[in-house]
Write an enzyme that holds these catalytic residues in place. Structure first.
Site, PDB file in Angstrom:
ATOM      1  N   SER A 186      22.172 -24.495  -2.810  1.00 32.71           N
ATOM      2  CA  SER A 186      23.106 -24.105  -3.860  1.00 32.71           C
ATOM      3  C   SER A 186      23.250 -25.247  -4.853  1.00 32.71           C
ATOM      4  O   SER A 186      22.654 -26.308  -4.680  1.00 32.71           O
ATOM      5  CB  SER A 186      24.466 -23.754  -3.261  1.00 32.71           C
ATOM      6  OG  SER A 186      25.085 -24.939  -2.790  1.00 32.71           O
ATOM      7  N   LYS A 187      24.073 -24.991  -5.867  1.00 31.20           N
ATOM      8  CA  LYS A 187      24.210 -25.964  -6.951  1.00 31.20           C
ATOM      9  C   LYS A 187      24.637 -27.343  -6.478  1.00 31.20           C
ATOM     10  O   LYS A 187      24.306 -28.337  -7.113  1.00 31.20           O
ATOM     11  CB  LYS A 187      25.212 -25.445  -7.984  1.00 31.20           C
ATOM     12  CG  LYS A 187      24.545 -24.492  -8.951  1.00 31.20           C
ATOM     13  CD  LYS A 187      25.415 -24.195 -10.152  1.00 31.20           C
ATOM     14  CE  LYS A 187      24.736 -23.153 -11.031  1.00 31.20           C
ATOM     15  NZ  LYS A 187      25.650 -22.091 -11.422  1.00 31.20           N
ATOM     16  N   ARG A 188      25.376 -27.401  -5.367  1.00 29.91           N
ATOM     17  CA  ARG A 188      25.805 -28.744  -4.959  1.00 29.91           C
ATOM     18  C   ARG A 188      24.650 -29.598  -4.422  1.00 29.91           C
ATOM     19  O   ARG A 188      24.792 -30.795  -4.229  1.00 29.91           O
ATOM     20  CB  ARG A 188      26.990 -28.686  -3.987  1.00 29.91           C
ATOM     21  CG  ARG A 188      26.696 -28.013  -2.720  1.00 29.91           C
ATOM     22  CD  ARG A 188      27.964 -27.559  -2.004  1.00 29.91           C
ATOM     23  NE  ARG A 188      27.587 -26.691  -0.930  1.00 29.91           N
ATOM     24  CZ  ARG A 188      27.207 -27.125   0.267  1.00 29.91           C
ATOM     25  NH1 ARG A 188      27.215 -28.408   0.534  1.00 29.91           N
ATOM     26  NH2 ARG A 188      26.818 -26.267   1.176  1.00 29.91           N
ATOM     27  N   HIS A 189      23.507 -28.965  -4.183  1.00 32.11           N
ATOM     28  CA  HIS A 189      22.323 -29.754  -3.800  1.00 32.11           C
ATOM     29  C   HIS A 189      21.533 -30.229  -5.014  1.00 32.11           C
ATOM     30  O   HIS A 189      20.542 -30.930  -4.870  1.00 32.11           O
ATOM     31  CB  HIS A 189      21.396 -28.918  -2.910  1.00 32.11           C
ATOM     32  CG  HIS A 189      22.015 -28.496  -1.617  1.00 32.11           C
ATOM     33  ND1 HIS A 189      22.264 -27.173  -1.312  1.00 32.11           N
ATOM     34  CD2 HIS A 189      22.460 -29.212  -0.565  1.00 32.11           C
ATOM     35  CE1 HIS A 189      22.831 -27.096  -0.114  1.00 32.11           C
ATOM     36  NE2 HIS A 189      22.963 -28.323   0.349  1.00 32.11           N
ATOM     37  N   GLY A 190      21.954 -29.831  -6.200  1.00 34.43           N
ATOM     38  CA  GLY A 190      21.207 -30.175  -7.423  1.00 34.43           C
ATOM     39  C   GLY A 190      20.832 -28.912  -8.165  1.00 34.43           C
ATOM     40  O   GLY A 190      21.409 -27.853  -7.934  1.00 34.43           O
TER      41      GLY A 190
END
Ligand code: ZN
Length: 479
Positions: free
Chosen positions: A254-258
């Site tokens: 998800s976005k929190r991984h980049g």
């Protein structure tokens, strides 16, 4: 053995940019279709006007094209089963739903949301899986008329008979659930619009889809779809599921991984063939240690049975490494073309062409290029600490720089060639008591302003004699 002509589809919801996970699913569908000489169909799920955005649809199509995933039928090119847009297919869905109602295979349920909610909560309290009680199933037609006279409209539920519902997922094996655990489920809302599972099933029937290959989040969808296929008297396709791509911490990417949007990777200097190569290796492998594989190579090898049900991990370093490998495999001409959009305006095409062989071995992403060559168009003042190597004094460094200056000055414009200069300066370095590495570091820092740069003499050749001597002079002044 696959007898039917393979037809697979991809049905993205344009509520955001093309996600890596969606691209991965599209790619596996595409590989499967191409391996069997079948068709890959693109269908747009645009039934929720709150989530749908036209610009996202355009972006999704553009990103798929960029990746080299082409479709044989779709909203932009049409095809024998048009329209390929769910919002335009509502009448078809209703036709199927009405048929089920007319045949007594489905019925209206008038239960209020509050009643259904409290039944649900009661079941959960008792620790049993909630399902609809079936109370409206046995209403007489007279009772229905009475209820509808009051203006009540009911959702449509499918009549589900008890018994096992099974399917074989090519990479997961046989999966069986009990129909009695599902209960009579809603297939259309009270305004007669189809639920997503219903619309998908009807589209897949109409478009003669033979295999549905989707993310593992659709596993729970399958038993209901099979019950619908049965009720409609149609043969269900093969249902295959791809495991979610995980981020480095073992949770769904998800976005929190980049960045998760394909277009971000494009903007950040990744090559489409490198990204596609990387995505192909997430959950599939050629069963040997090859890591660099083209689409056409994988088309020959790809089988659903070889797709792993383990969750593949997204590793940005690995992707970046692969990207560098793809950059090095390009011809200078190809790489020049790819670098063009990332090239500062001040660099004319002729100069870019000369820079390509210098940077090819040193960049992992196309975006590394402008920074790496910026010193060629703009002087960067070096740090004194970089200029003076460890264990040497400013005085000693100044002496070395003036030696270099003197040697460089001697080259005629005709001899201003990287290989000639390099040969000579190696001799000069060896004639001093400096180590080669320190000697050339000082030289490099004076010219490039930092310790990393493309090959020194190739850069000096491009920089020209006047500018090179200028920079050496300035460096000497700092000391
Ligand atoms: Zn009911």
């Amino acid at each position: 053995m696959i007898k039917d002509k393979v037809r697979v589809r991809m049905a993205p919801t344009p509520s955001g940019f093309l996600h890596l996970g969606t691209a991965h699913t599209a790619l596996f569908n595409w590989l499967f279709a191409r391996h069997y000489g079948g068709k890959f169909i693109l269908r747009i799920d645009d039934t929720d006007p709150k989530r749908y955005r036209k610009e996202y649809e355009e972006e999704i199509l553009e990103s798929l094209r960029w990746l080299g995933i082409n479709w044989d039928e779709g909203p932009d090119i049409g095809g024998p089963f048009a329209p390929y847009r769910q919002s335009k297919r509502m009448a078809t869905y209703w036709r199927y739903i009405k048929k089920l109602l007319d045949e007594g295979k489905a019925y209206r349920c008038y239960c209020s949301p509050e009643k259904l909610k409290s039944e649900r909560e009661a079941a959960l309290k008792k620790g049993i899986a909630p399902k609809y009680s079936g109370c409206c199933r046995y209403l007489t037609s007279e009772e229905r008329r009475e209820i509808e006279k009051k203006g009540r409209r009911g959702a449509v539920r499918l009549k589900v008979s008890p018994g096992p519902v099974s399917f074989i997922d090519p990479s997961r094996g046989k999966i069986t659930v009990k129909a009695e655990d599902i209960g009579d489920f809603v297939i259309a809302r009270s305004d007669n619009t189809a639920l997503l599972a219903t619309a998908t099933t009807i589209d897949d029937i109409e478009m003669k889809i033979t295999h549905t290959i989707r993310g593992e989040d659709y596993l729970n969808f399958v038993p209901k779809q099979i019950l619908l296929y049965d009720a409609l008297g149609k043969k269900a396709p093969v249902f295959a599921h791809l495991s979610f791509i995980y981020g480095p911490d073992g949770s769904k990417l998800s976005k929190r991984h980049g960045s998760t949007a394909v277009s971000d990777y494009r903007k950040n200097g990744y090559l489409s063939d490198a990204l596609v190569n990387y995505l192909m290796l997430l959950g599939w492998s050629p069963k040997d240690d090859r890591e660099i594989l083209s689409l056409s190579q994988v088309v020959k090898l790809f089988k659903l049975e070889d797709v792993s049900d383990a969750n593949p991990k997204f590793d940005l370093d690995k992707l970046t490494w692969l990207n560098g490998a793809y950059i090095r495999r390009k011809t200078d001409r190809e790489l020049g073309k790819l670098l063009k959009p990332f090239t500062p305006k001040e660099i004319p095409s002729a100069l870019l062409k000369k820079m390509v062989p210098l940077v090819k071995e040193r960049i992992k992403k196309l975006t590394d290029f402008p920074e790496l060559v910026s010193f060629l168009i703009k002087y960067q003042k070096p740090n004194k600490e970089d200029l003076v190597p460890k264990g040497k004094s400013s005085q000693e460094t100044l002496a070395i720089l003036s030696l270099i200056f003197g040697e460089m000055k001697k080259f005629s414009l005709k001899n201003w060639q990287a290989n000639r200069m390099e040969k000579k300066l190696l001799q000069v370095a060896d004639s001093t008591d400096w180590k080669r590495v320190s000697f050339f570091q000082t030289f490099r820092v004076a010219i490039a302003g930092g310790k990393t740069s493309p090959p020194l003499f190739g850069s000096i050749e491009l920089l020209g004699k006047k500018e090179t001597l200028n920079r050496l002079r300035k460096a000497m002044r700092f000391l």
